[in-house]
Design an enzyme around this catalytic site. Structure first.
Site, short mmCIF file in Angstrom:
data_model
loop_
_atom_site.label_atom_id
_atom_site.label_comp_id
_atom_site.label_asym_id
_atom_site.label_seq_id
_atom_site.Cartn_x
_atom_site.Cartn_y
_atom_site.Cartn_z
N LYS A 121 0.83 -1.20 0.00
CA LYS A 121 0.00 0.00 0.00
C LYS A 121 0.87 1.25 0.00
O LYS A 121 0.64 2.18 -0.80
CB LYS A 121 -0.92 0.02 1.23
CG LYS A 121 -1.84 1.24 1.29
CD LYS A 121 -2.60 1.32 2.59
CE LYS A 121 -1.71 1.78 3.73
NZ LYS A 121 -2.43 2.03 4.99
N ASP A 139 -6.45 2.11 1.45
CA ASP A 139 -6.42 2.39 2.88
C ASP A 139 -7.83 2.24 3.43
O ASP A 139 -8.71 1.72 2.74
CB ASP A 139 -5.85 3.79 3.14
CG ASP A 139 -6.75 4.90 2.59
OD1 ASP A 139 -7.81 4.60 2.00
OD2 ASP A 139 -6.39 6.08 2.77
#
Length: 212
Positions: A121, A139
């Site tokens: 991420k 997220d």
């Protein structure tokens, strides 16, 4: 309407509403962005932006940070969540950048993910934000928005990322930022602004969704 058709409509709407969307983290180069992203894990961008000016001033590059005293770094970022572990990761990241990449932050996913404290991420956020590379990062905001809109029913952030990549294919970095801003200010976890939502007709569930 198929899911693919729905995704294309939503893609158009989000890119129009959030044209030129950018990260709210403050930075001037890829080194600063990577640090800010690492610090932002389970922490607000607003809080990160409070601590980074002093950190960047004292440690303006990877070489300087690689030689930092961990207690000093901890003191500089102590108001950030999990600051003990993050301080350790920052210094280890900087050491690897100096030793393996000549002091320059790598600009591909594999090398970024080889750095301590940098997961997929975080790597995707850096590459998408700084280099406009075609990466989706999921997220809590992106996860919540994509599930409320019925774009994914996957339980994990990484699988949701894969779902979104398959549906959207292009403009992934711009859509990431758009979903983040939408989730942060409108499609909030608590008390989402459903009445004024510009995509409310495509929403399938207003409950909160969290990755497992």
């Amino acid at each position: 309407m198929t899911l693919t058709q729905k995704a294309q409509i939503l893609k158009t709407l989000f890119l129009q509403k959030y044209a030129d969307a950018k990260s709210e983290l403050h930075y001037t180069n890829i080194y600063e962005l990577l640090i800010a992203v690492m610090l932002s894990a389970q922490c607000t961008d607003k809080r990160v932006n409070i601590v980074t000016p002093a950190l960047f001033a004292k440690y303006p590059n990877a070489l300087a940070l690689s030689k930092a005293d961990i207690n000093d770094v901890k003191n500089l970022i102590k108001s950030v969540s999990f600051f003990n572990n993050k301080a350790k990761n920052l210094i280890e990241m900087a050491k690897a950048v100096v030793q393996k990449f000549g002091g320059e932050i790598p600009t591909n996913q594999k090398d970024l993910m080889s750095l301590k404290g940098v997961g997929q991420k975080s790597a995707n956020v850096v590459l998408g934000e700084f280099l406009k590379q075609n990466y989706m990062a999921v997220d809590t905001h992106v996860f919540r928005v994509s599930h409320r809109l019925g774009l994914s029913d996957s339980k994990s952030a990484l699988q949701t990322e894969s779902d979104l990549e398959g549906l959207f294919k292009s403009d992934l970095n711009a859509l990431h930022q758009a979903f983040v801003l939408f989730g942060r200010y409108e499609c909030k976890a608590v008390n989402p602004q459903c009445v004024t939502c510009f995509v409310k007709e495509y929403c399938v569930d207003s409950k909160n969704f969290k990755p497992k």
